[in-house]
Design an enzyme around this catalytic site. Structure first.
Site, PDB file in Angstrom:
ATOM      1  N   GLU A 103      28.938  42.404 -22.954  1.00 56.46           N
ATOM      2  CA  GLU A 103      29.343  42.552 -21.327  1.00 56.46           C
ATOM      3  C   GLU A 103      30.522  41.395 -21.349  1.00 56.46           C
ATOM      4  O   GLU A 103      31.366  41.319 -20.375  1.00 56.46           O
ATOM      5  CB  GLU A 103      28.393  42.169 -20.464  1.00 56.46           C
ATOM      6  N   GLU A 123      19.860  47.219 -23.576  1.00 56.36           N
ATOM      7  CA  GLU A 123      18.764  46.495 -22.678  1.00 56.36           C
ATOM      8  C   GLU A 123      17.486  47.673 -22.069  1.00 56.36           C
ATOM      9  O   GLU A 123      16.511  47.393 -21.932  1.00 56.36           O
ATOM     10  CB  GLU A 123      19.406  46.662 -21.230  1.00 56.36           C
TER      11      GLU A 123
END
Length: 249
Positions: A103, A123
């Site tokens: 990210e 995740e």
């Protein structure tokens, strides 16, 4: 130090230096990244930045044991991903860029990667949700089905495929990403800085509405996940180094 900062003429080189933890981001690193990018944004003598990690890892994302600390006023999570920047930033990726590390890459404007670099969004394998921009930036940087595969399987994407799909601007040999990113930043600095800032600002303005909706959708997903039993189980399994036992609730 968690982060080192070097000035290379008009370029600010920001290097994450927590190699023993694969540059996993804790509160100290968040604060240091925020301070470094504040310097990049506030100094008119700096015309470009490079964000790099160590030779083994760009970043493994959030330190799931220590936590990444709270969002900063100007940068948001990690001091980076919600920042309204006016100065171009190049990611120099060696090794892994996983979770929040990827990210960070998605929050940059240009990407240089070693052929051995890998990108991943694991995740869901921890019962969590990618909450630092990947839910909307990954489908923008990659074909939607490829982004969905990364988000839903957590499996890594190799640098060569990432380059072929347009995520990576320049693909280099291992150990050369930082130098190549600095060279790319020098090419950026060869052009007029006012025009560069105006161009980057216009691009940001075009995607601002999409990003606003993306952050709202991410926050809703985060709330849903935080209320689940699976979220706690995923983190517990990671800490205990065992396979998670999901119950789907």
């Amino acid at each position: 130090m968690a982060v080192t900062v070097e000035r290379r003429a008009r370029i600010l080189l920001v290097r994450m230096e927590r190699a023993a933890k694969r540059n996993a981001i804790d509160a100290g690193m968040t604060a240091a990244l925020d301070a470094a990018l504040n310097e990049l944004d506030d100094d008119p003598e700096l015309w470009a930045g490079v964000l790099a990690g160590s030779p083994e890892a760009f970043s493994a994302g959030t330190d799931l044991v220590a936590g990444a600390g709270g969002p900063t006023a100007r940068g948001g999570n990690y001091g980076v991903v919600r920042r309204d920047r006016s100065t171009p930033l190049v990611a120099a990726v060696e090794g892994i860029a996983y979770g929040g590390g990827f990210e960070l890459v998605l929050a940059c404007d240009l990407v240089v990667a070693a052929r051995t670099a890998r990108f991943a969004l694991p995740e869901t394998a921890r019962g969590l949700v990618a909450n630092c921009g990947a839910l909307f930036r990954a489908p923008r940087a990659l074909p939607r089905n490829v982004a969905n595969e990364m988000l839903l399987t957590g499996e890594p994407l190799g640098a060569e495929r990432a380059w072929s799909l347009g995520l990576v601007n320049a693909l280099v040999e291992p150990g050369e990403a930082e130098a190549a990113a600095l060279a790319l930043a020098e090419r950026v600095c060869a052009n007029a800085p006012v025009a560069q800032r105006a161009t980057l600002g216009a691009v940001s303005e075009v995607v601002a509405d999409e990003e606003s909706r993306g952050w709202s959708a991410t926050e809703r997903a985060q709330i849903m996940v935080n209320m689940s039993q699976d979220a706690g189980e995923g983190v517990a399994a990671f800490r205990e180094k065992r396979a998670p036992r999901w119950n789907g609730r």
